[in-house]
Design an enzyme around this catalytic site. Structure first.
Site, short mmCIF file in Angstrom:
data_model
loop_
_atom_site.label_atom_id
_atom_site.label_comp_id
_atom_site.label_asym_id
_atom_site.label_seq_id
_atom_site.Cartn_x
_atom_site.Cartn_y
_atom_site.Cartn_z
N ASN A 7 0.88 -1.18 0.00
CA ASN A 7 0.00 0.00 0.00
C ASN A 7 0.91 1.23 0.00
O ASN A 7 1.47 1.60 1.03
CB ASN A 7 -0.89 -0.04 1.25
CG ASN A 7 -1.86 1.12 1.30
OD1 ASN A 7 -1.81 2.01 0.45
ND2 ASN A 7 -2.73 1.10 2.28
N ARG A 91 -2.50 -2.12 -3.59
CA ARG A 91 -3.71 -1.32 -3.39
C ARG A 91 -3.64 -0.10 -4.31
O ARG A 91 -2.66 0.65 -4.26
CB ARG A 91 -3.79 -0.86 -1.94
CG ARG A 91 -4.98 0.00 -1.71
CD ARG A 91 -4.89 0.73 -0.40
NE ARG A 91 -6.06 1.57 -0.27
CZ ARG A 91 -6.10 2.65 0.49
NH1 ARG A 91 -5.05 3.00 1.17
NH2 ARG A 91 -7.18 3.36 0.55
N HIS A 180 -12.65 3.11 -0.09
CA HIS A 180 -12.67 2.07 0.96
C HIS A 180 -13.40 0.81 0.46
O HIS A 180 -13.94 0.05 1.25
CB HIS A 180 -13.42 2.55 2.23
CG HIS A 180 -12.79 3.68 2.96
ND1 HIS A 180 -13.53 4.71 3.51
CD2 HIS A 180 -11.50 3.94 3.26
CE1 HIS A 180 -12.72 5.55 4.10
NE2 HIS A 180 -11.49 5.12 3.96
N ARG A 241 -11.13 15.71 7.12
CA ARG A 241 -11.89 16.12 5.93
C ARG A 241 -13.28 16.58 6.32
O ARG A 241 -13.92 15.99 7.20
CB ARG A 241 -12.02 14.96 4.95
CG ARG A 241 -10.71 14.52 4.36
CD ARG A 241 -10.96 13.51 3.23
NE ARG A 241 -9.74 12.77 2.95
CZ ARG A 241 -9.63 11.43 3.05
NH1 ARG A 241 -10.67 10.70 3.41
NH2 ARG A 241 -8.49 10.86 2.79
N GLU A 385 -8.20 -5.00 5.28
CA GLU A 385 -8.06 -4.69 3.86
C GLU A 385 -6.89 -5.47 3.25
O GLU A 385 -6.97 -5.89 2.10
CB GLU A 385 -7.86 -3.18 3.67
CG GLU A 385 -9.17 -2.43 3.91
CD GLU A 385 -8.99 -0.93 4.04
OE1 GLU A 385 -8.59 -0.47 5.12
OE2 GLU A 385 -9.26 -0.22 3.07
#
Ligand code: AMP
Length: 398
Positions: A7, A91, A180, A241, A385
């Site tokens: 990742n 990823r 996601h 965010r 993940e």
């Protein structure tokens, strides 16, 4: 077969080596400050001690070289040589409309990912650098791209189109993509297993609540809506965010604060969310929970607004699916915080949700946390993940 999961961020690289047959973690680690002074690699073999080494990494190829050295090294190694790494799963943040599923990486795939760079200018180029570095150091090892956006590609048009001139969709592919996806897919599948129901016959809402946060609606085994949009900025209030705001705020703030659009967007990405709402106190939900318990007004307004926004999305997705069988909580906050789950579930009386306080107090395990007679089930499911990426990779290369 051992699968290396990579990742890659712009200056960081997370990795895990996973045995695909047993699904056990063999080793994991993180390279930080790649290309910056003070770069370091931390490495933990399963069951062993974490070791952190400060060492120069001028680029991602250097970082991956160090990862491979750690994995095969005499002292630290978990495999004898690189041949014991059967495949690499990468990823990739944005696959645009081009990728509705994971895919084996070829030159054409790299070209198509590059074409999506416009849609994720910070993330995709970094992901591509990771692929390039691995291909250099492990020529001949099959590689797979697993996209954050792919799971959401089943959304119907009415869910992914924005109410803007249609030509912008046609010309630039401006639409909702969602992110996601690997986590939403993993958690929704796991929910069906835990509930012992057919995945294709369930209506599920997955709340991935971490530093980045998103909700998705999964109906009959397909994602039908999700809260993040063209970029990960839309939707829930997150760590830093803003989530949904009136787009007119941007011009308003540019004029009032004498700032450029990109300066305001930077604030919306990095200085907003719970960090901004709490007056700059913290983007870490643990700090905010502590302050909330102490009765600090800034923490109360922040956590109230956060929970309310999640509950609003859950309500919207119940409407979109005409019902829901189970609401699932995952990611750092969703998996660990009984406090936030309780706060959100307090809005779900209309679904007949009845939380079991003892079960809700547990954390980090697969668990139904509602009482037996709760009309709608609520689950906490730790996301994984990396394992999901390893599974996808193995499925394509075995
Ligand atoms: P993630 O992005 O999934 O790694 O989640 C990171 C967020 O989860 C951070 O804001 C953490 O504060 C939050 N988090 C992790 N553990 C806990 C916990 N025990 N209670 C509350 N929040 C937590």
């Amino acid at each position: 077969m051992n699968i290396l999961v990579i990742n890659c961020g712009s200056s960081s690289l997370k990795f895990q080596l996973i045995d695909a047959a047993t699904e056990k973690l063999i080793a994991k680690g993180l390279c930080e400050r790649i290309g910056i002074d003070g770069s370091q690699i931390s490495y933990t073999p399963a069951g062993g001690q974490k070791e952190t080494t400060v060492t120069p990494m001028k680029d991602h190829t250097d970082a991956i070289r160090l990862v491979l050295e750690a994995l095969t090294g005499e002292k630290t190694g978990v495999v004898k040589d690189l041949k014991e790494i059967g495949a690499v799963g990468h990823r990739i943040v944005h696959g645009g409309e081009r990728f509705a599923a994971s895919t084996v990486i070829t030159d054409e795939v790299i070209e198509a990912i590059t074409e999506c760079n416009d849609l994720a200018p910070l993330h995709n180029p970094a992901n591509l650098i990771g692929i390039d570095a691995c291909r250099k150091l492990m020529p001949g090892t099959p590689m797979v791209a697993v996209f954050d956006t792919a799971f959401h590609q089943t959304m119907p048009k009415e869910a992914y189109l924005y109410g803007i001139p249609y030509e912008y969709y046609e010309k630039y592919k401006i639409r909702r993509y969602g992110f996601h996806g690997t986590s939403h897919s993993y958690v929704s599948h796991r929910a069906a297993e835990i509930l012992q129901k057919d995945y294709k016959e369930l209506k599920l809402i997955v709340c991935h609540l971490g530093n980045g946060a998103s909700v998705s609606a999964v109906k009959n085994g397909k994602c039908v809506d999700t809260s993040m949009g063209l970029t990960p900025l839309e939707g829930l209030i997150m760590g830093t965010r803003s989530g949904d705001i009136d787009p007119a705020i941007i011009e308003f703030l540019c004029n009032k604060e004498n700032k450029s659009v990109s300066e305001i967007l930077n604030e919306l990405n990095k200085k907003s969310g719970v960090l901004g709402l709490s007056g700059g106190f913290s983007s870490d939900f643990r700090d905010l929970e502590d302050a909330y318990e102490k009765g600090e007004e800034f923490a109360i307004r922040t956590m109230d607004a956060f929970a309310y926004r999640v509950a609003k999305y859950v309500g919207a997705y119940v409407a979109a699916m005409n019902g829901v069988d189970a609401v699932c909580f995952t990611a750092g906050l969703g998996e660990n915080s009984g406090f936030i789950r309780k706060k959100i579930c307090a809005y779900l009386g209309y679904l007949g949700v009845s939380l079991d306080p003892e079960l809700n107090a547990r954390r980090g395990e697969d668990l139904v946390i509602t009482t037996k007679d709760s009309r709608t089930k609520v689950l906490m499911i730790p996301t994984n993940e990396e394992l999901a990426i390893a599974r996808e990779t193995f499925a394509l290369v075995k």
